[in-house]
Design a protein around this motif. Structure first.
Motif, mmCIF file in Angstrom:
data_model
loop_
_atom_site.group_PDB
_atom_site.id
_atom_site.type_symbol
_atom_site.label_atom_id
_atom_site.label_comp_id
_atom_site.label_asym_id
_atom_site.label_seq_id
_atom_site.Cartn_x
_atom_site.Cartn_y
_atom_site.Cartn_z
ATOM 1 N N CYS A 300 40.776 26.023 -3.633
ATOM 2 C CA CYS A 300 39.372 25.788 -3.008
ATOM 3 C C CYS A 300 39.229 24.213 -2.974
ATOM 4 C CB CYS A 300 38.428 26.540 -3.773
ATOM 5 S SG CYS A 300 38.501 28.210 -3.529
ATOM 6 N N CYS A 301 38.141 23.912 -3.150
ATOM 7 C CA CYS A 301 37.512 22.580 -2.689
ATOM 8 C C CYS A 301 37.684 21.542 -3.776
ATOM 9 C CB CYS A 301 36.042 22.573 -2.268
ATOM 10 S SG CYS A 301 35.935 23.124 -0.663
ATOM 11 N N THR A 302 37.860 21.833 -5.043
ATOM 12 C CA THR A 302 38.305 20.988 -6.013
ATOM 13 C C THR A 302 39.825 20.511 -5.550
ATOM 14 O OG1 THR A 302 36.934 21.743 -7.748
ATOM 15 C CG2 THR A 302 39.054 20.652 -8.568
ATOM 16 N N GLY A 303 40.475 21.651 -5.229
ATOM 17 C CA GLY A 303 41.960 21.345 -4.566
ATOM 18 C C GLY A 303 41.713 20.131 -3.467
ATOM 19 N N ASN A 304 40.696 20.527 -2.273
ATOM 20 C CA ASN A 304 40.678 19.679 -1.367
ATOM 21 C C ASN A 304 40.169 18.247 -1.829
ATOM 22 O OD1 ASN A 304 41.131 21.333 0.870
ATOM 23 N ND2 ASN A 304 39.069 22.407 0.795
#
Ligand code: MSK
Length: 642
Positions: A300-304
């Motif tokens: 998800c966005c932590t990944g982004n």
């Protein structure tokens, strides 16, 4: 009908997800798709926005076909009920984005006060640029002084200011600011706009559907300010992204390494885990446990966030977040907040994966909770990695089942990086090459893909189909969030995809920019601009274009699309995209059909006010057609060729 049945049977277009679904089936593991199947048929009242639980005289439901109740117990009409439900979703979305931004503001404040040793200002230029934009004098000021001033300006955004929100007033065009002010929807505070929505939607307050929708627009502007704040502060603290090469999908897991997934939205914890994982003492621990190293991956966005700044490989996204555990190779999932399925705990328990929650507002029963205190963040990051190393020791030698599926990715296209890339073509006037190519038709328009995956759509299918169709038609595309993730896992964030799918105009422009920047090929087919909060980045570019051309954003051939949205945050983003003047495509029908009036306002009437509007189309090819038509309509009004 047969085609529809076939479409329904497909759960995901990503073959790595397909492999893991087969594992889940064989091992009797329940997934998000199983739970969805058990919810069918879902409630038609809720689906159309006609269910109210805002007081204990309810729940009330209104019959959309006129055969049953036409009003709630208090007398609320269908129009008002639908509008109230919709704007509550906007408030929740705004609370999420801005809560994330507020967290970053507190970290920056502590950095400025010298209270944190594990964090610092990584991008002084961005700090000075943000301060200048806010009107904070920068001359002769130290980094600490400026960080303190920006953090304090940021925290002031949350209560009620004397003036409109600085992160809206200084980032939009002056005519947008004037228009929003005239409509009474330029908030004086982020939290106050959110609480105003909660107040006006309680029993017996605002019963006027249009007035309610205007309250929602105000909440959406607050959301925009929160997103922009989140982006600015993350760049200041962790660095402004520049193009970075990585890989995506479950094939990035390594059987013989300690695999740790970073999941959620806020980089405050994950950035420290990246630092810790690269330190010699921690690597030595992993090696003495028999691992070849520590392999950080993102969800998800932590990944982004960690992809954009650190090159950490994205593992999977949102809808398929349960799947990597089934490989047996994931040693830990470290989560902060938002979009984290509570179901992870059960599946992690089955496989021995450590699920570690790090925020006191986001605990999950069954997870290990380690509340991160920024004052000793690095030490705690190392403790988290130790838990993962322990789990690796326990699984070492056991069979794993890692799908051999991965794709190359180029990410890291912040606003500054895009302007930097364009400046290699024209250092004195970086926007000119972009404008020239829009005017000459090499680029037909710009589309931002945002939003999530939704269990009701075969995962990624809408993103892929629309992107390929618009690419052929020379549309420049940007993506954030799980949408960017979908495109990454399918190889569409690569130069090769540009060569394969882009029309001749787009290919020529992207090749020239890629060559000028030494990318070794054209720009990737779609530019990955970041996480959900980073939807603010494309607005900066649109505003800069509008200001340079002397037009407003609502005249530019620019649109947005959320083909598989699900989160309340996406509702907030979609609403501000419309408010800022963009035709905004939705690939699922939002829960508003219970009110003809609300549906009409959102899809038609609002166009006369902001220039933007919602365009709802569930068929991806038709959606691409309609988005393209919306771009063409604007080109014609600007008198530029097609
Ligand atoms: S993570 S809000 S599912 S994009 Fe930002 Fe993905 Fe949507 Fe969450």
């Amino acid at each position: 009908m047969e085609a529809m049945k076939a479409k329904k049977a497909v759960k995901a277009t990503d073959c790595a997800v397909g492999e893991m679904l087969e594992v889940a089936r064989k091992q009797g593991i329940e997934t998000v798709w199983d739970r969805y199947a058990r919810q069918i048929p879902q409630c038609g009242f809720g689906d159309s926005g006609l269910c109210c639980r805002n007081c204990t005289q309810g729940p009330c439901r209104i019959d959309p076909f006129g055969d049953g109740p036409a009003a709630g117990v208090c007398g609320i009409t269908a129009d008002s009920m639908v509008a109230r439900n919709l704007i509550r979703a906007i408030a929740a979305g705004a609370a999420s984005h801005s809560g994330h931004a507020k967290h970053l503001a507190h970290v920056l404040k502590k950095v400025a006060a010298g209270k944190l040793t594990d964090y610092s200002v990584k991008d002084e230029n961005k700090l000075r640029a943000v301060a200048t934009r806010l009107g904070i004098p920068t001359e002769g000021k130290s980094v600490q002084e400026l960080a303190a001033a920006v953090a304090s300006a940021a925290l002031e955004e949350f209560s009620e200011r004397e003036e409109p929100l600085a992160w809206a007033a200084t980032t939009l065009t002056s005519s947008q600011v004037e228009k929003l002010g005239g409509l009474g929807v330029l908030p004086a505070g982020i939290d106050s706009a959110i609480s105003e929505i909660l107040q006006r939607t309680t029993l017996g307050v605002d019963a006027d559907p249009v007035n309610l929708l205007l309250g929602g627009v105000k909440g959406a502007v607050a959301d925009f300010a929160g997103c922009h704040l989140g982006t600015d502060l993350a760049d200041i603290l962790f660095g402004t992204p520049t193009p970075v090469f990585s890989e995506a999908n479950m094939g990035v897991l390594k059987e013989n390494a300690v695999n740790i997934a970073l999941h959620g939205h806020n980089p405050v914890v994950s950035e420290l885990i990246v630092v810790a994982a690269r330190q010699e003492d921690i690597l030595a621990q992993a090696k003495s446990a028999g691992a070849e190293g520590i392999n950080l991956v993102g969800i998800c966005c932590t990944g982004n966030e960690v992809l954009m700044r650190q090159g950490v490989a994205p593992l999977t996204h949102s809808l398929s977040q349960e799947m990597p555990i089934l490989t047996g190779a994931l040693d830990a999932i470290v989560v902060d907040y938002q979009c984290v399925y509570p179901s992870l705990a059960n599946i992690a328990d089955c496989y021995g994966t450590k699920l570690i929650t790090t925020m006191d507002i986001a605990k999950i029963p069954g997870a290990v909770h380690m509340a991160i205190e920024e004052e000793r963040g690095l030490e705690q990051a190392k403790e988290i990695i130790k838990l993962a190393v322990e789990r690796f020791k326990a699984r070492k030698g056991a069979p794993t089942c890692i799908p051999q599926v991965k794709q190359k990715v180029i990410a890291g296209f912040s606003t500054e990086a895009i302007i930097g890339a364009l400046s290699k073509l024209n250092a004195a006037d970086p926007l000119k090459p972009l404008i020239d190519n829009i005017v000459n038709g090499n680029i037909q328009g710009v589309v931002l893909f945002a939003g999530c995956n939704n269990v009701k759509v075969p995962q990624d299918a809408n993103f892929i189909a629309i992107v390929k169709e618009l690419a052929k038609r020379d549309v420049l595309m940007l993506a954030t969030g799980c949408g960017a993730g979908a495109l990454a896992r399918h190889g569409l964030l690569t130069s090769e995809a540009t060569m394969e799918y882009a029309g001749p105009g787009l290919k020529a422009v992207f090749t020239a920019i890629g060559e000028a920047n030494g990318l070794g090929g054209p720009l990737p087919l779609v530019l990955h601009v970041g996480s959900c909060v980073d939807n603010s980045r494309p607005v900066d570019i649109a505003v800069a274009l509008a200001n340079k051309l002397g037009v407003d954003v609502n005249q530019l051939p620019v649109a947005a699309s959320a083909p598989e949205f699900k989160a309340e945050k996406a509702v907030a983003i979609g609403t501000w995209a419309v408010t800022l003047g963009l035709p905004t495509h939705l690939g699922l029908v939002p829960p508003v059909l219970g009110s003809k009036l609300v549906t009409r306002v959102l899809t038609q009437d609002i166009k006369d006010i902001t220039g933007g509007y919602f365009l709802v189309e569930t068929d991806p090819l038709l959606a691409a057609e309609k988005i393209f038509d919306a771009l063409q309509e604007r080109r014609q009004k600007l008198n530029i060729g097609t």
